[in-house]
Scaffold this motif. Sequence first.
Motif, mmCIF file in Angstrom:
data_model
loop_
_atom_site.group_PDB
_atom_site.id
_atom_site.type_symbol
_atom_site.label_atom_id
_atom_site.label_comp_id
_atom_site.label_asym_id
_atom_site.label_seq_id
_atom_site.Cartn_x
_atom_site.Cartn_y
_atom_site.Cartn_z
ATOM 1 N N UNK A 71 0.870 -1.168 0.000
ATOM 2 C CA UNK A 71 0.000 0.000 0.000
ATOM 3 C C UNK A 71 0.912 1.225 0.000
ATOM 4 N N UNK A 72 0.671 2.127 -0.945
ATOM 5 C CA UNK A 72 1.501 3.328 -1.119
ATOM 6 C C UNK A 72 2.981 2.990 -1.285
ATOM 7 N N UNK A 73 3.268 1.823 -1.842
ATOM 8 C CA UNK A 73 4.642 1.442 -2.151
ATOM 9 C C UNK A 73 5.508 1.082 -0.971
ATOM 10 N N UNK A 74 4.975 1.152 0.261
ATOM 11 C CA UNK A 74 5.835 0.854 1.409
ATOM 12 C C UNK A 74 5.214 -0.074 2.448
ATOM 13 N N UNK A 75 3.943 0.069 2.720
ATOM 14 C CA UNK A 75 3.300 -0.792 3.718
ATOM 15 C C UNK A 75 2.951 -2.129 3.071
#
Length: 192
Positions: free
Chosen positions: A164-168
């Motif tokens: 999620x959003x490239x990090x989570x």
Amino acid sequence: MSTRHIRRSAALVATAFALPVALGVAAPAFADSHQADPYGPACASVPKEGSGSLASMAKDPVATAASNNPALSTLVTAVKKAGLVDTLNNAKDITVFAPTNEAFAKIPKADLDKILADKAELTKILTYHVVGEKITPQQLSMGSFKTLEGGSLTTAGAGESFTVNGKAKIVCGDIETANATVNIIDTVLTPM
């Protein structure tokens, strides 16, 4: 009343009773097609039975279900401080990206304490983790979703590996509650 009229009336009555029964029997075939098992490495830590189990969570609205999961106790505390318990429990067909206790632990304690003390900022952050629709794993592969906070978040991935959003990372996804789909994540999201 003629015999022909009685037979026709009897046939209509029989059809009227048979149709709902037939539809009721057929209903599971038309049920929500994404009813898959939850996936991800953290799903193994979910209790197998009793309070906090997947079966128990499926019966409760999302905030209540989360309160029974020990891995989400910091999130539950934050939701209570923001006054969002009723809002989340009464919402229909939402998706919640729920940060674990470890996700909150990544935030320096002084910063987390400051956020928890600021109801407006806390509400903004928490509502950024909620999407006003149920999201299926298929939609997560390349998705962009409007959050209740008003911003948007993006998802990417395939199979059982999504971010999620490239990090989570989603560490346990597609958990059903009475009113929501929950994806447990390893990082607190920041509204953009």
